[in-house]
Design an enzyme around this catalytic site. Structure first.
Site, short mmCIF file in Angstrom:
data_model
loop_
_atom_site.label_atom_id
_atom_site.label_comp_id
_atom_site.label_asym_id
_atom_site.label_seq_id
_atom_site.Cartn_x
_atom_site.Cartn_y
_atom_site.Cartn_z
N TYR A 26 -3.22 -1.31 9.92
CA TYR A 26 -3.15 -1.40 8.47
C TYR A 26 -1.79 -0.91 7.97
O TYR A 26 -1.13 -1.58 7.17
CB TYR A 26 -4.27 -0.58 7.84
CG TYR A 26 -4.34 -0.70 6.33
CD1 TYR A 26 -5.03 -1.74 5.74
CD2 TYR A 26 -3.71 0.23 5.51
CE1 TYR A 26 -5.09 -1.86 4.35
CE2 TYR A 26 -3.76 0.12 4.13
CZ TYR A 26 -4.47 -0.93 3.55
OH TYR A 26 -4.51 -1.05 2.18
N SER A 70 0.84 -1.19 0.00
CA SER A 70 0.00 0.00 0.00
C SER A 70 0.87 1.24 0.00
O SER A 70 2.04 1.20 0.41
CB SER A 70 -0.89 0.01 1.26
OG SER A 70 -1.55 1.25 1.42
#
Length: 250
Positions: A153, A140
């Site tokens: 995350y 990400s």
């Protein structure tokens, strides 16, 4: 997606088996469709039977299966039942904004996003060794940036890059390549609260060098490239697909 598919040789993945986790929706489903349209035999893994049913209805050329990325035994049983495997795309991921500061939720996000990738990589290793295959781990932009609402995350996706580099060297002598893709802001269910908010959406687009949000199709070509003969000496790498967001500034 057709223009992306046309950039590659027709039938490029004919006779190849591709396994995509997180493949019942969003980025994973788009990538699964890309491989299928180039002749690949694609198996897409998901955890939600509702999403899997919807995906099956729209993509009859892809095999959809329900497997929990947190269940090591189920993963070994499923992958061990395959005849061959050429590409593993580790795309399963979750985010739980704000609640990730709670211990139970933090550990759940880490387990799905990071540990799940390791479980599938280890289960797939023998088959990928036999085929000289490759792994693509979905990281990400938050592998590089911070978001105070999602510490688990961000930590898990940063860990994905470390895992990618270490597995590239661990699996490299067996002929297995391991790379990562780091998506930016793409219009998915996970980011819907942002791209449906005009002010937030415009602020994000403004930081991008291309002045727009990404689509799920924007990830497809990169995944196909990394799995193709054009990338035979590419391993341990991360390719950001974020429209220049990470290197931009507000």
């Amino acid at each position: 997606m057709q223009e992306i598919i046309d950039s590659f040789r027709p039938g490029l993945f004919k006779g190849k088996t591709i396994l995509v986790t997180g493949g019942s929706s969003g980025i994973g489903l788009a990538i699964a469709k890309g491989f299928a349209r180039l002749g690949g035999s694609v198996i897409a893994i998901g955890s939600s039977e509702q999403k899997l049913a919807a995906a099956r209805a729209g993509s009859p050329d892809i095999r959809f299966e329900q497997v929990d990325v947190r269940d090591a035994k189920a993963i070994k049983l499923f992958v061990g039942g395959l005849d061959r495997l050429d590409v593993l795309v580790n795309g399963a991921g979750i985010a739980r904004p704000v609640s990730e500061f709670e211990d139970e939720t933090y550990l759940e996000v880490i387990d799905v996003n990071l540990n799940g990738q390791m479980r599938f990589a280890m289960a797939a290793r023998p088959l990928l060794k036999a085929s000289g295959g490759s792994i693509i781990n979905i990281a990400s932009m938050l592998s590089y940036l911070s978001d105070p609402a999602v510490p688990a995350y961000g930590a898990s996706k940063t860990g994905v890059l470390g895992l990618t580099r270490h597995l590239a060297h661990a699996f490299g002598p067996e002929g297995i390549r391991v790379n990562a893709i780091s998506p930016g802001y793409h219009k998915t269910d996970m980011t819907k609260a942002l791209w449906t908010d005009p002010l937030a959406a415009e602020k994000i687009a403004a930081r991008s060098a291309l002045k727009r949000w990404g689509t799920v199709d924007d990830l497809v070509g990169t995944a196909l490239f990394l799995s193709s003969p054009a990338a035979t000496f590419v391993t341990g790498a991360d390719l950001p697909v974020d429209g220049g967001f990470v290197v931009g500034g507000f």
